[in-house]
Write an enzyme that holds these catalytic residues in place. Structure first.
Site, PDB file in Angstrom:
ATOM      1  N   TRP A 102       0.820  -1.211   0.000  1.00 33.10           N
ATOM      2  CA  TRP A 102       0.000   0.000   0.000  1.00 33.10           C
ATOM      3  C   TRP A 102       0.852   1.258   0.000  1.00 33.10           C
ATOM      4  O   TRP A 102       0.505   2.246  -0.661  1.00 33.10           O
ATOM      5  CB  TRP A 102      -0.991  -0.033   1.164  1.00 33.10           C
ATOM      6  N   ASP A 172      -2.179   6.222   6.499  1.00 34.16           N
ATOM      7  CA  ASP A 172      -3.196   5.320   5.955  1.00 34.16           C
ATOM      8  C   ASP A 172      -3.487   4.291   7.045  1.00 34.16           C
ATOM      9  O   ASP A 172      -2.681   3.414   7.322  1.00 34.16           O
ATOM     10  CB  ASP A 172      -2.662   4.650   4.695  1.00 34.16           C
ATOM     11  N   LYS A 196     -12.829  -2.325   6.204  1.00 37.63           N
ATOM     12  CA  LYS A 196     -12.098  -3.225   7.095  1.00 37.63           C
ATOM     13  C   LYS A 196     -12.745  -3.260   8.478  1.00 37.63           C
ATOM     14  O   LYS A 196     -13.102  -4.309   8.994  1.00 37.63           O
ATOM     15  CB  LYS A 196     -10.642  -2.772   7.238  1.00 37.63           C
TER      16      LYS A 196
END
Length: 361
Positions: A102, A172, A196
């Site tokens: 990511w 993030d 999530k």
């Protein structure tokens, strides 16, 4: 049908209480005669829904009036490009601590804009199996960006990093958002895809300090301008209405559960069940992360062979446990134990792991 134990990495498990409340409201929301999915986002009823979600997020993290909360389309991936467009002016450099896929994708978006990137630290040398403990900033850093939990590799920042006061910290937090208390004052900008820990897919939640927000560029396309979205209360255009409604329900569930301290206590208990089995297996199960950096959210491990891993995943599914296949980039197995995963699901997986080793070890 009895619900399965859902270990998927995302979209992920949601609290059953939230699903049942949404089910009850689905056709006729609070006696209005229509669903939230049919409701005008300009109505006072929907304005109350989004405001309640914003207020709950601020309460959970203890945010004052110097913070704003935004609900935007595009998930976390759109933030990869919006952040440098808003906060990376000429002469400044985007700094990253590189801990996996990511952060790599976020850096790639900066480079596509033709803007400079500096890797302040990286764990790529050991296949992203740890979190770097030191870093070196570039000259003229615009900000330092970290990924606080790595869904694919199973690492997690356990301590909020220290940064110089004049360097904004951007995070993030998609896969460990609202999973534990944090030192919020160390951050200037936090973003997370909802799917999530706090809702279904389709929305990114952004926490941003207003003084940092005010430093952003002002000549951007409207949909990429954080300041414009803030001025319009995340209602510049039609938002992902139903996803935000669901986020509001999950945030209410977190508050009723006891807040982040109680959530973290439960998350630690779930992870301990599974990590204890890995550590006691004499190498039959092999964790892929150094112990001090193991994630509470995404527990990654390998078995002695790919054939055994496939059998493990297949047998687990027969026993009502799904989503245990590792990410396609790394293989192996992964148990994602997000906030809404019940404690008994982690216990049942741990017992299954013990029995599987007895039968196949």
């Amino acid at each position: 049908m009895e619900r399965v134990h859902n270990f998927n990495a995302g979209p992920a498990v949601l609290p059953e209480e939230v699903l049942r409340e949404a089910q009850a409201d689905l056709v006729n929301y609070k006696g209005m005669g229509l669903s939230v999915m049919e409701m005008s986002h300009r109505s006072k009823e929907y304005e109350a829904i989004i405001n309640e979600a914003r207020d709950a997020a601020k309460r959970i993290y203890g945010l004052g009036d110097d913070w704003d909360v935004l609900f935007l389309h595009g998930g976390a991936s759109l933030q990869f490009v919006m952040i440098p467009m808003n906060f990376l002016p000429e002469g400044k450099i985007a700094n990253f601590i590189h801990t996996g896929v990511w952060s790599k994708k976020a850096m790639a978006e900066v480079k596509k804009l033709g803007k400079p990137v500096h890797i302040a630290a990286s764990s790529e040398d050991k296949s992203f199996s740890y979190i770097p403990k030191t870093y070196q900033l570039s000259d003229n850093p615009a900000y330092l960006h970290i990924t606080t939990n790595n869904t694919i590799y199973g690492t997690e920042w356990k301590i909020d990093p220290d940064v110089p006061k004049d360097v904004p910290l951007i995070a993030d937090m998609s896969s460990n958002f609202m999973s534990k208390p944090i030192d919020i004052n160390k951050y200037s900008f936090i973003y997370a895809g909802a799917q999530k820990n706090i809702g279904p897919a389709g929305c990114a939640v952004i926490l941003v300090k207003k003084d940092f927000l005010a430093t952003g560029a002002t000549n951007l396309p409207s949909m990429l301008d954080y300041q414009l979205h803030s001025k319009n209360g995340s209602l510049y255009n039609t938002p992902p209405c139903f996803t935000i409604y669901m986020i509001g329900l999950v945030l209410k569930w977190i508050e009723n559960y006891g807040g982040l301290a109680k959530i973290e206590e439960n998350n630690k208990a779930k992870a301990k069940y599974i990590y204890d089995v890995i550590d006691a297996s004499n190498g039959f199960y092999r964790g892929t992360v150094v112990p001090e950096d193991r994630s509470l959210m995404n527990i990654t491990f390998r078995l002695p062979s790919e054939e055994l891993e496939n059998l493990f995943i297949s047998e687990a599914k027969k026993n009502g446990m799904i989503g245990l296949k590792g990410h396609r980039d790394v293989g192996g197995c992964r148990a994602s134990c997000y906030n809404a995963l019940p404690l008994n699901a982690a216990y049942d997986l741990a017992e299954f792991m013990k029995n599987f080793q007895k039968q196949n070890g």
